[in-house]
Design a protein around this motif. Structure first.
Motif, PDB file in Angstrom:
ATOM      1  N   VAL A  21       1.342  -0.928  -0.015  1.00  0.00           N
ATOM      2  CA  VAL A  21      -0.303   0.047  -0.136  1.00  0.00           C
ATOM      3  C   VAL A  21       0.680   1.398  -0.059  1.00  0.00           C
ATOM      4  N   GLN A  22       0.614   2.136  -0.854  1.00  0.00           N
ATOM      5  CA  GLN A  22       1.413   3.166  -1.228  1.00  0.00           C
ATOM      6  C   GLN A  22       0.308   4.544  -1.892  1.00  0.00           C
ATOM      7  N   ARG A  23       0.672   5.644  -1.593  1.00  0.00           N
ATOM      8  CA  ARG A  23      -0.213   6.871  -1.844  1.00  0.00           C
ATOM      9  C   ARG A  23       0.344   6.875  -3.303  1.00  0.00           C
ATOM     10  N   TYR A  24      -0.822   7.034  -3.849  1.00  0.00           N
ATOM     11  CA  TYR A  24      -0.945   6.991  -5.984  1.00  0.00           C
ATOM     12  C   TYR A  24      -0.349   8.147  -5.643  1.00  0.00           C
ATOM     13  N   ILE A  25       0.492   9.548  -6.807  1.00  0.00           N
ATOM     14  CA  ILE A  25       0.778  10.321  -7.007  1.00  0.00           C
ATOM     15  C   ILE A  25      -0.631  11.091  -7.888  1.00  0.00           C
ATOM     16  N   GLU A  26      -1.478  11.156  -7.933  1.00  0.00           N
ATOM     17  CA  GLU A  26      -2.246  11.564  -8.944  1.00  0.00           C
ATOM     18  C   GLU A  26      -1.418  13.030  -9.860  1.00  0.00           C
ATOM     19  N   SER A  68      -5.300   8.935 -15.727  1.00  0.00           N
ATOM     20  CA  SER A  68      -5.890   8.662 -14.066  1.00  0.00           C
ATOM     21  C   SER A  68      -7.046   7.295 -14.220  1.00  0.00           C
TER      22      SER A  68
END
Length: 153
Positions: A21-26, A68
């Protein structure tokens, strides 16, 4: 991505505990409209004494243009395992891996270096040094794991 992993889990292909789990760069920085990552290497050649080697690495680019809203993993993930499954991979394979020099040339040719005041040799003068510094910090954080009885196989 979580939906994809859940579907794989339901098919019995993946354990529930094997998730990242990681933060998605939008709003990622794109190259030719595609996502990319930088792969570098750190080799520990010896632990007594320590000999550590750093390799500049290369860039991996997605086959698809970034969207996206796309559910196609090859739009979002740049690893070769995912990219090889894309129907256009074989025809565009050579354009999914760039050298650091190609990256520098792209930044210069597209005037990105100039627009962001990076300098014409930013990849090798600044980025490389930052990556080496980070790799060194990763090595230092794990250095105590290599005691005198350790063997690297």
């Amino acid at each position: 991505l979580v939906e994809y992993l859940d579907k794989r889990k339901q098919k019995g292909k993946q354990k529930a505990s094997s998730r990242i789990v990681q933060r998605y760069i939008e709003n990622p920085f794109l190259i030719q409209g595609r996502k990319f990552d930088i792969r570098v290497y750190l080799l520990i050649g010896s632990t007594r004494p320590f000999y550590v080697f750093f390799h500049n690495g290369y860039l991996r680019l997605a086959v698809n243009a970034y969207d996206s809203t796309s559910s196609d993993l090859s739009t979002h993930l740049t690893n070769q395992y995912v990219q090889k499954k894309h129907p256009n991979y074989h025809s565009s394979k050579n354009d999914t891996v760039w050298s650091m020099q190609q990256f520098q040339d792209y930044l210069n040719n597209e005037k990105i270096s100039e627009q962001h005041n990076l300098g014409e040799d930013w990849v090798f003068s600044t980025l490389k040094e930052r990556m080496k510094d980070l790799a060194y910090k990763v090595f230092r954080s794990a250095q105590t794991c290599f005691n005198s009885k350790s063997r690297i196989i």
